[in-house]
Design a protein around this motif. Structure first.
Motif, PDB file in Angstrom:
ATOM      1  N   PRO A   1      -1.773   4.798   2.219  1.00  0.00           N
ATOM      2  CA  PRO A   1      -0.952   4.618   1.952  1.00  0.00           C
ATOM      3  C   PRO A   1       0.051   4.874   2.695  1.00  0.00           C
ATOM      4  O   PRO A   1       1.870   5.193   2.226  1.00  0.00           O
ATOM      5  N   ASP A   2       0.056   6.340   3.714  1.00  0.00           N
ATOM      6  CA  ASP A   2       0.699   6.365   4.211  1.00  0.00           C
ATOM      7  C   ASP A   2       1.249   5.845   5.479  1.00  0.00           C
ATOM      8  O   ASP A   2       1.842   6.376   6.334  1.00  0.00           O
ATOM      9  N   GLY A   3       0.989   4.662   5.215  1.00  0.00           N
ATOM     10  CA  GLY A   3       1.253   3.808   6.388  1.00  0.00           C
ATOM     11  C   GLY A   3       0.609   3.250   7.385  1.00  0.00           C
ATOM     12  O   GLY A   3       0.841   2.411   8.379  1.00  0.00           O
ATOM     13  N   ARG A   4      -0.771   4.243   7.896  1.00  0.00           N
ATOM     14  CA  ARG A   4      -1.710   3.800   8.784  1.00  0.00           C
ATOM     15  C   ARG A   4      -2.171   2.248   8.230  1.00  0.00           C
ATOM     16  O   ARG A   4      -2.743   2.243   6.765  1.00  0.00           O
ATOM     17  N   THR A   5      -2.699   1.851   9.132  1.00  0.00           N
ATOM     18  CA  THR A   5      -3.870   0.987   8.791  1.00  0.00           C
ATOM     19  C   THR A   5      -5.213   0.977  10.183  1.00  0.00           C
ATOM     20  O   THR A   5      -5.226   1.770  10.978  1.00  0.00           O
ATOM     21  N   SER A   6      -5.905   0.529   9.557  1.00  0.00           N
ATOM     22  CA  SER A   6      -7.435   0.056  10.614  1.00  0.00           C
ATOM     23  C   SER A   6      -6.799  -0.554  11.928  1.00  0.00           C
ATOM     24  O   SER A   6      -6.083  -1.141  12.215  1.00  0.00           O
ATOM     25  N   ALA A   7      -6.851  -0.445  13.541  1.00  0.00           N
ATOM     26  CA  ALA A   7      -6.881  -0.683  14.764  1.00  0.00           C
ATOM     27  C   ALA A   7      -7.849  -1.913  14.694  1.00  0.00           C
ATOM     28  O   ALA A   7      -8.751  -1.523  14.662  1.00  0.00           O
TER      29      ALA A   7
ATOM     30  N   ALA B   1      -3.195  -4.802  15.847  1.00  0.00           N
ATOM     31  CA  ALA B   1      -2.624  -4.078  15.061  1.00  0.00           C
ATOM     32  C   ALA B   1      -3.332  -2.366  15.825  1.00  0.00           C
ATOM     33  O   ALA B   1      -4.371  -1.936  15.765  1.00  0.00           O
ATOM     34  N   ASP B   2      -2.227  -1.541  15.977  1.00  0.00           N
ATOM     35  CA  ASP B   2      -2.525  -0.145  16.665  1.00  0.00           C
ATOM     36  C   ASP B   2      -3.141   1.216  15.915  1.00  0.00           C
ATOM     37  O   ASP B   2      -3.751   1.946  16.159  1.00  0.00           O
ATOM     38  N   GLY B   3      -2.992   0.484  15.002  1.00  0.00           N
ATOM     39  CA  GLY B   3      -2.840   1.502  13.307  1.00  0.00           C
ATOM     40  C   GLY B   3      -1.684   2.193  12.734  1.00  0.00           C
ATOM     41  O   GLY B   3      -1.729   2.751  12.037  1.00  0.00           O
ATOM     42  N   TRP B   4      -0.977   2.182  14.067  1.00  0.00           N
ATOM     43  CA  TRP B   4       0.108   3.023  13.035  1.00  0.00           C
ATOM     44  C   TRP B   4       1.597   1.701  12.909  1.00  0.00           C
ATOM     45  O   TRP B   4       2.453   1.718  11.483  1.00  0.00           O
ATOM     46  N   GLY B   5       1.656   0.248  13.323  1.00  0.00           N
ATOM     47  CA  GLY B   5       2.643  -0.042  13.466  1.00  0.00           C
ATOM     48  C   GLY B   5       2.001  -1.778  13.117  1.00  0.00           C
ATOM     49  O   GLY B   5       0.954  -1.847  12.091  1.00  0.00           O
ATOM     50  N   ALA B   6       3.392  -2.541  12.758  1.00  0.00           N
ATOM     51  CA  ALA B   6       3.151  -3.570  12.964  1.00  0.00           C
ATOM     52  C   ALA B   6       2.119  -4.876  12.949  1.00  0.00           C
ATOM     53  O   ALA B   6       1.674  -4.254  13.996  1.00  0.00           O
ATOM     54  N   LEU B   7       1.112  -5.467  12.448  1.00  0.00           N
ATOM     55  CA  LEU B   7       0.326  -6.727  13.254  1.00  0.00           C
ATOM     56  C   LEU B   7       1.375  -7.579  14.824  1.00  0.00           C
ATOM     57  O   LEU B   7       2.125  -8.198  13.811  1.00  0.00           O
TER      58      LEU B   7
ATOM     59  N   ALA C   1       0.485  -1.301  -0.023  1.00  0.00           N
ATOM     60  CA  ALA C   1       0.294   0.095   0.085  1.00  0.00           C
ATOM     61  C   ALA C   1       1.224   0.998  -0.194  1.00  0.00           C
ATOM     62  O   ALA C   1       0.474   2.273  -0.522  1.00  0.00           O
ATOM     63  N   ILE C   2       1.596   1.535   0.775  1.00  0.00           N
ATOM     64  CA  ILE C   2       2.820   2.479   0.874  1.00  0.00           C
ATOM     65  C   ILE C   2       3.623   2.614  -0.649  1.00  0.00           C
ATOM     66  O   ILE C   2       3.432   4.018  -1.052  1.00  0.00           O
ATOM     67  N   LEU C   3       4.319   1.666  -1.382  1.00  0.00           N
ATOM     68  CA  LEU C   3       5.152   1.485  -2.414  1.00  0.00           C
ATOM     69  C   LEU C   3       4.206   2.232  -3.137  1.00  0.00           C
ATOM     70  O   LEU C   3       4.167   2.325  -4.715  1.00  0.00           O
ATOM     71  N   THR C   4       2.961   1.650  -3.568  1.00  0.00           N
ATOM     72  CA  THR C   4       1.988   1.761  -4.933  1.00  0.00           C
ATOM     73  C   THR C   4       0.942   3.064  -4.797  1.00  0.00           C
ATOM     74  O   THR C   4       0.229   3.012  -5.662  1.00  0.00           O
TER      75      THR C   4
END
Length: 154
Positions: free
Chosen positions: A120-126, A142-148, A59-62
């Motif tokens: 795309p900015d690296g954020r995810t759903s928590a 997943a806290d929305g910012w880091g890895a699972l 998501a970040i790269l594309t």
């Protein structure tokens, strides 16, 4: 006369009981040394962590949002289509039973699946996951910012 059986030959009851006790102790030690965790669940957890990390990097790269739907039996990749996000391909089945809890930014669809967005900015759903396989239970978050991040319990 060699080979002749006399009443004195053979094992006494006490000797047999000692042998059985020693074998019991050895077998108990062997059972305790075996790892009783279910390897299927370990594979599921490793797959979930790897899939989440890969999709996040993608998501970040594309520079395109990616989405997944998590159900009790597996994970489905979603793709944008007419009328919104649609399942892309078959569900990737898991060996264990998954319970997902939607956190900030996560949604539930009509089928009760938790929809995870990777931006795309690296954020995810928590979100939180609980994976049960045999007697082993893993919790992932997943806290929305880091890895699972996943860890197991017995």
């Amino acid at each position: 006369m060699a080979g002749r059986i006399t009443p004195q030959s053979g094992f006494s009851l006490v000797e047999l009981m000692i042998v059985v006790a020693v074998l019991s102790i050895l077998s108990l030690g062997a059972v305790l040394a075996i790892d009783l965790r279910d390897p299927r669940g370990s594979r599921d957890v490793a797959w979930l962590e790897q899939t989440f990390a890969t999709a996040r990097r993608e998501a970040i790269l594309t520079r395109r949002e990616a989405r997944f739907a998590i159900s009790p039996t597996g994970v489905t990749r979603m793709a944008p289509g007419e009328g919104g996000w649609q399942p892309e391909g078959a569900e990737s089945a898991l060996d264990g039973l998954v319970t997902a809890t939607a956190g900030y930014g996560a949604l539930r669809d009509d089928l009760g699946r938790v929809i995870i967005a990777l931006l795309p900015d690296g954020r995810t759903s928590a979100f939180d996951l609980r994976l049960e396989a045999g007697r082993q239970v893993w919790t992932c978050a997943a806290d929305g910012w880091g890895a699972l991040a996943c860890d197991g319990e017995s």
